[in-house]
Each structure stands twice: as C-alpha cells, then as structure tokens.
Design an enzyme around this catalytic site. Structure first.
Site, short mmCIF file in Angstrom:
data_model
loop_
_atom_site.label_atom_id
_atom_site.label_comp_id
_atom_site.label_asym_id
_atom_site.label_seq_id
_atom_site.Cartn_x
_atom_site.Cartn_y
_atom_site.Cartn_z
N ARG A 44 -12.89 -9.99 11.16
CA ARG A 44 -11.53 -9.48 11.21
C ARG A 44 -10.69 -10.04 9.94
O ARG A 44 -9.61 -9.56 9.58
CB ARG A 44 -10.71 -10.02 12.46
CG ARG A 44 -9.30 -9.46 12.47
CD ARG A 44 -8.88 -9.67 14.02
NE ARG A 44 -8.88 -11.03 14.47
CZ ARG A 44 -8.11 -12.02 14.36
NH1 ARG A 44 -6.68 -11.64 13.74
NH2 ARG A 44 -8.10 -13.17 15.04
N TYR A 98 5.67 10.22 -1.99
CA TYR A 98 4.57 10.57 -0.87
C TYR A 98 5.45 10.43 0.53
O TYR A 98 5.83 9.42 0.88
CB TYR A 98 3.53 9.87 -0.91
CG TYR A 98 2.51 10.04 0.39
CD1 TYR A 98 1.99 11.40 0.52
CD2 TYR A 98 2.02 9.02 0.97
CE1 TYR A 98 1.24 11.46 1.72
CE2 TYR A 98 1.20 9.18 2.11
CZ TYR A 98 0.84 10.45 2.41
OH TYR A 98 -0.05 10.55 3.38
N ASP A 170 2.06 2.61 -6.69
CA ASP A 170 0.96 3.42 -6.09
C ASP A 170 0.30 4.01 -7.16
O ASP A 170 0.80 4.99 -7.83
CB ASP A 170 1.75 4.38 -4.92
CG ASP A 170 0.74 5.24 -4.31
OD1 ASP A 170 -0.34 5.11 -4.78
OD2 ASP A 170 1.14 6.11 -3.47
N LYS A 195 -8.92 8.19 -1.42
CA LYS A 195 -9.04 9.09 -2.70
C LYS A 195 -9.90 8.80 -3.57
O LYS A 195 -11.17 8.82 -3.44
CB LYS A 195 -7.56 9.05 -3.04
CG LYS A 195 -6.13 9.09 -2.30
CD LYS A 195 -6.44 10.24 -1.11
CE LYS A 195 -5.23 10.42 -0.50
NZ LYS A 195 -4.79 9.38 0.41
#
Length: 383
Positions: A44, A98, A170, A195
């Site tokens: 984690r 976006y 981004d 992506k």
C-alpha cells in the site's frame, strides 16, 4: 528458497501485499530511514514494480523529485492537488478541460473546501488578472480534450512563476515523447497512464511526477494514506508498455496525420481538429513546441451533418473505430464527448466550448493506415 543467484532481465511481478523483516532492528530502520533503508514493507506504501514505473517516467520527464503511480488517472489528479492545496485554497483552470477533471475538482474537492474556477484558455495566460489571494495551483492540458487546442506551455509557466503559483500539466494526450513540461518550468506533470504510457487498453493507472522532492514526498504520503498506490501487476504492465512508447507514438502520430488530411478533404466532414494540419489555429505553436515533428494520435471531427444521428450512423458502420469511453490504445477507437467526457455540461455549455452534437473524437491506433482509411471512407458513407 534463495533467489540471490537469479538475475532476470525483466523485473518480476512482486505480487505480494507485504514484505518480511528479519529483525526488530530491520523494522526500525524501515520506519526511520528516509528511503526505508532500501527495504519494502507494505505494498500500500511502496513496492518494486511501482518504484520502477515511477523512476522510468521521472527519467523521461526529467523529474528529479520523483513521484507516485496511482490506481487511476483521476487518482493521480487527486494526489497532485492535495499535495499542494488544502481547505481554503483555490485552483485555476482553462474552461477547455477534460470533463472528468472538472467533476473531481468542482464536485468532490469543493466539498473539502478547495475552490476551482475556469476561464477560457486564451485568457488563462493572464494569470495575474484571474488569480485570487488563495490561488495555489494552475492546471492545464497540453492538448485540450476533445478539440485539441494547443497550450503555450512556456508562456503559462512563466506567468505562474511570476505570480508564485504552482503549475500542473496534464500530458495524457502527448506523453513524454511529445512534451516534457518540466522543461517549460512546470512543477508537476500528470498522466493518465491508462492512455499512451501503458498503451494497450489493459491498464487503469495514473502517474504524477514533480520537480521538487518535497512535493514528490507529499505525493507518496497521500498515496499511502488514501490508498491510491498502483498495484504490482498494473505497475508491471505499464512498465512493459513504456518500452514501446517511442515506437508507438511515432506510428500513432503518422497514422493520425494521414487520416487528418484524408478527413479534411472529405465532404462528410466539416471540420478536423488536429494540430498537425496547417489549417489548425495552433499548428505553428504545436510545430515549435511538440517534439520530434509529431502531433500525437488524437483528433476530432465535426460532421457536416452536425447531429447525434449522423454520429450514430458512423458508429454503426465503422469496424475499426469502436465506440469506447477512453483512448490511446494500440487499436483505434472513437468517443462521443457530448455523452461521455462532457455529458455533465449543459447543451449550452458544450456549444460554448465548440462541442456540438456532430463532434466525434478519434483515437488513432497503430494499425495499417490503409485499413483505417478504407474503414473511415465506409463509415462516412462513401465506401
């Protein structure tokens, strides 16, 4: 089993939730050393596969500070904002953003007392006029989704630096093969690794890397405390994808350029949004700013019959551009922004951004371009 003599060429998948300690002294070293003494404890918080992925993206981006890999692209945005903002702070963004980012910022982070405001990209460069006393961060995309407006990254970075405001870029549409925003003066670069970085439509992940090690440390802390850390298998798959990123981006870009030129001459298409075309208003900026003479694999079109019915007819006829809500896989796909990324906006808001009913976004894959051309000709009613 002693694996010391084994030297795999490819890093194994460390599919474990925890790592063992040999003594209380080792445990204490893990918790008190800045780098955990080179040890791992709980996946984690960190594991070798995530560390390898982040190190490689940081190398490609020139991010000396490091960063973090998260379980989804938007989890990366969450980590990036919370790493530098707290209750009472303000984030400034372009209106051409976006839709998923808008939902996270305006619907979720607003509940934590972090404000967000939006201005047209053309006005965003005047940061001094739009900033507030509590503005901590500016977020912008290299190429806007879905109409591919080109960001003048160095100009925006200079404006943010002049105001003492951090800049998050981004770069999901471009990858480090086309842009390296830290070289402009940005402070953080965020990728939806779902992506182009992973590239095969089989991973959901986010990555944020930072110039400042202190910000990177905050990113890691947040990923640990909020449970955002990317799992071992997905990290391994993303690393595998990175190994072909340069080749894939070249082919994505070459195919997209060919299709954009074809579509620009097609009577069923009224407008093509692709920065590689000389007719694109941001072409000169993109030619100067993007690397390698490449313009990426994303393009959008406005059909001559600017209607949802015309879009649906295209979707029903295409074989190689299936309707899908994401992008950037090796196989081509299409998306309908009005019903996916920007469905949360009103029709008037979408129209103001230029997202009319006949706008269709194409994610151009790396297939044989001749096959893609034949398919598009058929889908547009000419084949």
């Amino acid at each position: 089993m002693d694996l010391t003599p084994i030297h795999p060429k490819v890093t194994p998948i460390y599919q474990t939730s925890v790592f063992k300690f040999n003594s209380l002294a080792e445990l204490e070293t893990y918790y008190t050393s800045p780098d955990h003494g080179g040890m791992y404890g709980y996946s984690r918080s960190e594991h070798p596969n995530s560390d390898e992925l982040v190190a490689e993206v940081a190398r490609l981006e020139g991010a000396s500070g490091g960063g973090v890999a998260t379980g989804a692209g938007l989890a990366g945005l969450l980590a990036a904002v919370l790493a530098v903002c707290q209750t009472g702070d303000h984030v400034l963004c372009p209106a051409e953003l976006y839709g998923g980012s808008v939902v996270l910022l305006s619907n979720e982070l607003s509940r934590l007392g972090i404000e967000t405001s939006y201005v047209p990209l053309a006005q965003l460069y005047d940061v001094a006029s739009h900033r507030r006393p509590n503005t901590k961060l500016v977020l912008a995309e290299v190429l806007s989704n879905p109409l591919l407006t080109v960001l003048d990254g160095p100009r925006l970075a200079q404006a943010c630096q002049a105001e003492g405001i951090l800049l998050l870029i981004d770069s999901s549409f471009t990858s480090p093969m086309l842009t390296q925003p830290l070289s402009w003066g940005a402070d953080m670069v965020w990728h939806s690794a779902t992506k182009y970085l992973a590239g095969h439509s089989d991973v959901t992940a986010g990555i944020v890397v930072a110039r400042d090690p202190a910000i990177a440390k905050n990113l890691r802390r947040l990923a640990t405390n909020l449970g955002l850390m990317l799992a071992p298998l997905e990290s391994w798959l993303a690393v595998r994808g990175l190994k072909t990123l340069r080749l894939r981006m070249r082919q994505h870009s070459e195919n997209a350029m060919t299709l954009a030129r074809f579509l620009a001459d097609n009577p069923a298409v009224s407008q093509v949004f692709y920065p590689g075309l000389e007719s694109h208003p941001g072409h000169d900026l993109a030619a100067h700013q993007l690397l390698g003479g490449l313009y990426g694999g994303m393009l959008s079109i406005r059909l001559a019959d600017d209607s949802a019915a015309a879009v649906d007819a295209f979707i029903q006829k295409t074989k190689l551009f299936p309707l899908a809500p994401s992008l950037a896989g090796v196989s081509s796909s299409c998306s309908y922004p009005a019903a996916t990324s920007h469905r949360g906006l009103t029709e008037a808001q979408r129209a103001q951004l230029g997202i009319t009913p006949g706008v269709l976004r194409l994610s151009v894959g790396i297939e044989e371009v001749a096959d893609l051309l034949v398919d598009l000709e058929h889908a547009l009613g000419q084949g």
